[in-house]
Design a protein around this motif. Sequence first.
Motif, mmCIF file in Angstrom:
data_model
loop_
_atom_site.group_PDB
_atom_site.id
_atom_site.type_symbol
_atom_site.label_atom_id
_atom_site.label_comp_id
_atom_site.label_asym_id
_atom_site.label_seq_id
_atom_site.Cartn_x
_atom_site.Cartn_y
_atom_site.Cartn_z
ATOM 1 N N GLN A 190 8.321 -3.964 -6.820
ATOM 2 C CA GLN A 190 9.316 -5.227 -7.701
ATOM 3 C C GLN A 190 10.413 -5.354 -6.479
ATOM 4 O OE1 GLN A 190 9.854 -7.331 -10.499
ATOM 5 N NE2 GLN A 190 7.222 -6.100 -10.580
ATOM 6 N N ALA A 191 11.032 -4.297 -6.112
ATOM 7 C CA ALA A 191 11.722 -4.693 -4.943
ATOM 8 C C ALA A 191 11.140 -5.654 -3.982
ATOM 9 C CB ALA A 191 12.390 -2.903 -4.326
ATOM 10 N N PHE A 192 9.130 -5.340 -3.259
ATOM 11 C CA PHE A 192 9.452 -6.094 -2.448
ATOM 12 C C PHE A 192 9.026 -7.376 -2.875
ATOM 13 C CE2 PHE A 192 4.927 -8.340 -1.325
ATOM 14 C CZ PHE A 192 4.979 -8.232 -0.341
ATOM 15 N N ARG A 193 8.116 -8.172 -4.038
ATOM 16 C CA ARG A 193 8.717 -9.020 -5.106
ATOM 17 C C ARG A 193 9.738 -9.954 -4.287
ATOM 18 N NH1 ARG A 193 4.376 -8.860 -9.838
ATOM 19 N NH2 ARG A 193 2.826 -7.584 -9.007
ATOM 20 N N HIS A 194 10.799 -9.147 -5.112
ATOM 21 C CA HIS A 194 12.401 -10.019 -5.045
ATOM 22 C C HIS A 194 12.443 -10.240 -3.984
ATOM 23 C CE1 HIS A 194 16.298 -10.823 -5.916
ATOM 24 N NE2 HIS A 194 16.662 -9.906 -5.214
ATOM 25 N N SER A 236 0.784 -1.206 0.180
ATOM 26 C CA SER A 236 -0.051 0.373 0.482
ATOM 27 C C SER A 236 0.840 0.952 0.009
ATOM 28 C CB SER A 236 -0.660 -0.247 1.203
ATOM 29 O OG SER A 236 -1.677 1.236 1.426
ATOM 30 N N GLY A 237 0.855 2.700 -0.855
ATOM 31 C CA GLY A 237 1.530 3.541 -1.217
ATOM 32 C C GLY A 237 2.622 3.187 -1.879
ATOM 33 N N LEU A 238 2.818 2.229 -2.138
ATOM 34 C CA LEU A 238 4.769 1.706 -2.835
ATOM 35 C C LEU A 238 4.952 1.834 -4.666
ATOM 36 C CD1 LEU A 238 6.314 -0.921 -1.251
ATOM 37 C CD2 LEU A 238 6.105 0.889 -0.548
ATOM 38 N N ASP A 239 5.433 2.616 -4.608
ATOM 39 C CA ASP A 239 5.508 3.052 -6.171
ATOM 40 C C ASP A 239 5.754 1.540 -6.738
ATOM 41 O OD1 ASP A 239 8.163 2.721 -6.860
ATOM 42 O OD2 ASP A 239 8.406 4.531 -6.002
ATOM 43 N N PRO A 240 5.455 1.343 -8.906
ATOM 44 C CA PRO A 240 5.458 0.285 -9.068
ATOM 45 C C PRO A 240 7.646 -0.053 -9.007
ATOM 46 C CG PRO A 240 4.091 1.301 -11.084
ATOM 47 C CD PRO A 240 4.577 2.031 -9.525
#
Length: 305
Positions: A168-172, A160-164
Amino acid sequence: MGAKAISTEGLSKRYGNVHALESLDLEVAEGEVVGYLGPNGAGKTTTIRLLLGLIRPTAGRAEIFGLDCQHQVVKVHRHLAYVPGETSLWPSLTGTETLHLLGRVQGRVDEAYTQELIRRFDLDVSKKVRAYSKGNRQKLILVAALMTRPDLLVLDEPTSGLDPLMEQAFRHCVHEARERGQTIFLSSHILSEVEALCDRIGILREGVLVEMGTLQEMRHLSAFTVEATFDGPVPDLSRVPGVSSVEVVGHLVRCQVRGTVEPLLQVLAASGVQQLLSREPSLEELFLAQYGVNVEPEDTSANAG
């Protein structure tokens, strides 16, 4: 495999006459990434609050790694980290001070990984929390959860609130956590995120878990799309078994197919088909099918981003 990371039996929560969660039977294996879906009010956050021991169930029980979520709350929290969609942090502390404080609460921090996370999320930890945007506050709480390398990550709308780029960093980070054997319980409105990350998916509807399985197992919830282009006239597909939503544009026909595709293929092969494309339903289409919403494929692809 050892103890289940999450196990609930008949877990229920009522507020007066409102059933926020009804008889939830859920098992999440160690090392599994499970997505938890449903519209607002379906019971996702209620489930998470019950798992965290923040509210008491009306009936049933929940365990995390074999520990009772109501009666062994302190022990339970030693095994997990929680990321809410809306953070409430100390405005006068800096990012560094916040991470230090939250790390002491958890009791274990991978210092080298913490610095890597700060770099990866491009977070200025020298600033005070009050100076952070919503996105930066979310980055801070994500770093705080991930840096402890917990056995279980409970994530409620974590991007929530993160840019694309930061998504991607989160998914990593989730892929890394899974490779390390950590368990992830992910509640998200971003269906493409759940589709990309999760081993299994549960769909809640009005407090009831109505579907649970892998994406492949859930394909029965919606038809798949077939597009065929012909040299000559388009054949009449309206009477072909399993075929619906037939749409003809010039020499192209698009339709939905449920069950076996063989009757359709026989008609197409006998009609001089030039090009044939088929596409399985996306998680978004499966989700919308479960909630009785009929969305054309063109619309779902546009909304998926």
